[in-house]
Scaffold this motif. Structure first.
Motif, PDB file in Angstrom:
ATOM      1  N   ALA A 151       2.431   3.700  -6.076  1.00 16.48           N
ATOM      2  CA  ALA A 151       1.219   2.635  -5.615  1.00 16.48           C
ATOM      3  C   ALA A 151       0.178   2.907  -6.509  1.00 16.48           C
ATOM      4  N   LYS A 152      -1.020   2.922  -5.817  1.00 15.26           N
ATOM      5  CA  LYS A 152      -2.110   3.127  -6.778  1.00 15.26           C
ATOM      6  C   LYS A 152      -2.681   2.531  -7.881  1.00 15.26           C
ATOM      7  N   ALA A 153      -2.029   3.283  -8.900  1.00 10.11           N
ATOM      8  CA  ALA A 153      -2.422   2.808 -10.398  1.00 10.11           C
ATOM      9  C   ALA A 153      -1.763   1.581 -10.981  1.00 10.11           C
ATOM     10  N   ALA A 191      10.100  11.850  -3.547  1.00 13.35           N
ATOM     11  CA  ALA A 191       8.938  12.175  -4.245  1.00 13.35           C
ATOM     12  C   ALA A 191       7.914  11.311  -3.957  1.00 13.35           C
ATOM     13  N   ASP A 192       6.593  11.766  -3.517  1.00 12.65           N
ATOM     14  CA  ASP A 192       5.502  10.822  -3.204  1.00 12.65           C
ATOM     15  C   ASP A 192       4.927  10.867  -4.695  1.00 12.65           C
ATOM     16  N   GLU A 193       4.884   9.922  -5.443  1.00 11.72           N
ATOM     17  CA  GLU A 193       4.037   9.897  -6.734  1.00 11.72           C
ATOM     18  C   GLU A 193       3.049   8.942  -6.707  1.00 11.72           C
ATOM     19  N   ILE A 194       2.658   8.590  -5.492  1.00 13.76           N
ATOM     20  CA  ILE A 194       1.507   7.794  -5.270  1.00 13.76           C
ATOM     21  C   ILE A 194       0.394   7.932  -5.936  1.00 13.76           C
ATOM     22  N   GLN A 195      -0.105   9.369  -5.992  1.00 20.54           N
ATOM     23  CA  GLN A 195      -1.218   9.894  -6.616  1.00 20.54           C
ATOM     24  C   GLN A 195      -1.043  10.369  -8.035  1.00 20.54           C
ATOM     25  N   THR A 196       0.349  10.971  -8.123  1.00 20.37           N
ATOM     26  CA  THR A 196       0.434  11.829  -9.433  1.00 20.37           C
ATOM     27  C   THR A 196       1.175  10.803 -10.302  1.00 20.37           C
ATOM     28  N   SER A 221       0.820  -1.151  -0.084  1.00 24.18           N
ATOM     29  CA  SER A 221      -0.088   0.031  -0.133  1.00 24.18           C
ATOM     30  C   SER A 221       0.980   1.219   0.077  1.00 24.18           C
ATOM     31  N   GLY A 222       0.291   2.437  -0.522  1.00 20.58           N
ATOM     32  CA  GLY A 222       0.912   3.592  -0.281  1.00 20.58           C
ATOM     33  C   GLY A 222       1.581   3.921   1.133  1.00 20.58           C
ATOM     34  N   GLY A 223       0.944   3.960   2.097  1.00 20.78           N
ATOM     35  CA  GLY A 223       1.387   4.282   3.492  1.00 20.78           C
ATOM     36  C   GLY A 223       2.522   3.348   3.956  1.00 20.78           C
ATOM     37  N   GLU A 224       2.406   2.226   3.466  1.00 13.95           N
ATOM     38  CA  GLU A 224       3.259   1.039   3.866  1.00 13.95           C
ATOM     39  C   GLU A 224       4.709   1.458   3.336  1.00 13.95           C
TER      40      GLU A 224
HETATM   41  C1  LIG Z   1       0.037  11.258  -2.471  1.00 11.59           C
HETATM   42  C2  LIG Z   1      -0.203   9.899  -1.406  1.00 11.59           C
HETATM   43  N1  LIG Z   1       0.428   9.307  -0.634  1.00 11.59           N
HETATM   44  C3  LIG Z   1       0.054   8.117   0.005  1.00 11.59           C
HETATM   45  C4  LIG Z   1      -1.042   7.606   0.049  1.00 11.59           C
HETATM   46  C5  LIG Z   1      -1.507   6.622   0.723  1.00 11.59           C
HETATM   47  O1  LIG Z   1      -1.664   5.521   0.071  1.00 11.59           O
HETATM   48  P1  LIG Z   1      -2.681   4.286   0.638  1.00 11.59           P
HETATM   49  O2  LIG Z   1      -4.184   4.664   0.777  1.00 11.59           O
HETATM   50  O3  LIG Z   1      -2.324   3.095  -0.404  1.00 11.59           O
HETATM   51  O4  LIG Z   1      -1.780   3.886   1.884  1.00 11.59           O
HETATM   52  C6  LIG Z   1      -2.246   8.394  -0.808  1.00 11.59           C
HETATM   53  C7  LIG Z   1      -3.373   8.050  -0.763  1.00 11.59           C
HETATM   54  O5  LIG Z   1      -4.517   8.594  -1.288  1.00 11.59           O
HETATM   55  C8  LIG Z   1      -1.821   9.560  -1.665  1.00 11.59           C
HETATM   56  O6  LIG Z   1      -2.818  10.284  -2.288  1.00 11.59           O
END
Ligand SMILES: Cc1ncc(COP(=O)(O)O)c(C=O)c1O
Length: 484
Positions: A274-276, A245-250, A133-136
């Motif tokens: 992550a995500k996509a 750089a947190d590219e989890i959403q972007t 997951s993103g947070g992890e």
């Molecule tokens: C920029 C960003 N970082 C981290 C996260 C956390 O990801 P996750 O919900 O998979 O833990 C999100 C989730 O919306 C996010 O948008």
């Protein structure tokens, strides 16, 4: 006695009407109450591409995209087929002690496409840690930064959202997510987004392991000033800190480039996605780092697995990731995000300019926000409505726009963040120009209706606020769908 066969199709069919009651009874009654209160208790039964369908066969355009998960569209046939094939192969999944083939292949592809890849004399992001997951993954990135620099402190931005695990929550600039969970990680410092002197002041103390930042902030879709990120990168390097750089959403095409970092000439030391990458099917996240950072963490044979998670390299997630990257490339989805995103934003700006409560339409690619502002003082009726709703709940005005947008115009979207009058659109990147035209017409109609007081939108808002206050014992801030 005959055993009962397991039939997921029949199970889904049997419980076609039960999604909300099950949520209410067994999973999250408060969330179910929010859905009912805001009129989002629609029984969706199918998803495809940029569309959702409810049990009456009504089609909706999905501008929420599972919180930016469905870049390649819902239920993409190539990703689905890859998953079926991977299952049919009877792979030796989750070997534990063994080499994982698909994770190696996915890592190789990610490394080849990362910012800075192939630059002669460069120092690429060339190793990958996989999580679920993103947070992890953010937690893992923070550990990498601390171990590699031997420093503790992490600097992050106000309004930043990096996840809700204890580590990632510690670098979130949204107080509402922290309440009741402290104390969190020590040694973290919040600064304002775009504040370079503030960043340099912190870095100059010499104890900062990393500055973590979303290239475009998801909460409210805040775009950095032109030179902010490049200068932040320079300052980090000057003071011996890493840039995460947190590219989890972007990431993965959302902003019209494969990574948002590319818009700003950014080459982070650590990049998280992550995500996509999941293709909308199997949870997965990845932390890309420079080799020396990786080596500082996994510094000897006895430390070779000191950051790990059981499901981190599981074959189905890796297959989903590989298929997703293939689709992003082959179907020119990133280009589509750039072209249709620019078209949608231009049309929204043109259509909404006439409304006094529309402050700004902003965004990049298919990550778009519409920000509202209070009506002019002389618009007495509108002003009364605005103040009434904002007294009840900060996000109520946006929610009152989103309800008719969904129930009358069949467009699903979300409030972009707590205490912000911002609506956000993050649809699947397969959105067409025709879809964009529909979205513009829908928003024009609903926002137009808000500019008449009294009017149905204000009535919706008033009822919503009243219902929420009754249900939640007068507490505020609980009426809107939680922004992600
Ligand atoms: C920029 C960003 N970082 C981290 C996260 C956390 O990801 P996750 O919900 O998979 O833990 C999100 C989730 O919306 C996010 O948008």
């Amino acid at each position: 006695m005959d055993k009962t066969p397991f039939d997921i199709r029949a199970l889904v069919e049997r419980h076609r009407q039960d999604a909300l009651p099950l949520l209410e009874r067994y999973v999250n009654p408060s969330f179910a109450a929010v859905l009912r209160t805001i009129g989002f208790d629609i029984n969706f039964v199918r998803g495809q591409g940029a569309y959702l369908w409810d049990d009456r066969g009504i089609r909706y355009i999905d501008c929420l995209g599972g919180y930016a998960v469905f870049n390649v569209g819902r239920n993409h046939p190539v990703v689905r087929e890859a998953l079926k094939q991977a299952m049919d192969l009877d792979l030796p999944n989750l070997l534990g002690l063994g080499a994982f083939r698909l994770s190696g292949l996915l890592a190789k592809e990610l490394v080849a496409m990362a910012p800075g890849a192939g630059v002669v004399g460069g120092e690429p992001l060339d190793t990958v840690f996989f999580a679920n997951s993103g947070g992890e993954a953010i937690d893992a990135a923070l550990k990498h930064a601390r171990a590699a620099t031997g420093r503790c402190r992490v600097v992050y931005c106000d309004r930043a959202y990096h996840g809700l695990t204890m580590g990632s929550l510690s670098v979130c600039g949204n107080a509402e997510f922290r309440e009741g969970f402290g104390p969190l990680l020590g040694d973290t410092t919040q600064i304002a987004f775009n504040d370079l002197p503030g960043l340099e002041r912190e870095l100059a103390r010499g104890d900062v392991a990393a500055f973590i930042v979303e290239p475009i902030q998801g909460k409210g879709v805040h775009i950095p000033e032109a030179e902010y990120l490049r200068e932040a990168q320079r300052l980090c390097h000057k003071h011996g800190a890493l840039l995460i750089a947190d590219e989890i959403q972007t990431g993965l095409g959302r902003t019209g480039r494969m990574f948002a970092c590319e818009h700003y000439g950014l080459e982070p030391d650590i990049m998280v996605i992550a995500k996509a990458l999941s293709g909308g099917y199997v949870p997965v996240s990845a932390v890309l780092t420079r080799r020396w950072i990786h080596e500082a963490v996994f510094s000897s044979m006895d430390k070779c697995s000191r950051i790990q998670t059981t499901f981190g390299q599981n074959d189905l997630a890796m297959a989903a990731g590989l298929a997703t990257l293939h689709v992003l490339r082959e179907e020119t989805i990133v280009e589509n995000a750039a072209v249709v995103g620019a078209y949608l934003m231009e049309r929204l700006r043109a259509a909404l300019a006439k409304y006094e409560m529309v402050k700004q339409v902003r965004g990049l690619g298919l990550m778009i926000a519409i920000e509202f502002q209070p009506p002019r003082l002389r618009s007495v009726g509108l002003r009364t409505g605005w103040e009434l709703l904002h007294k009840m709940d900060q996000s109520l005005f946006c929610q009152a726009v989103l309800i008719p947008l969904l129930t009358e115009h069949r467009v699903l979207a979300q409030v972009a963040g707590h205490r912000q009058d911002v609506i956000k659109l993050i649809p699947p990147l397969v959105l067409s120009r025709e879809n964009a035209d529909e979205i513009v017409a829908a928003l024009d109609a609903t926002i137009g209706a808000c500019h008449k007081f009294p009017g149905p939108v204000w009535e919706v808002g008033r009822k919503l606020g009243g219902a929420a206050i009754k249900r939640f014992g007068g507490k505020r801030g609980e009426v809107s769908a939680p922004p992600m």
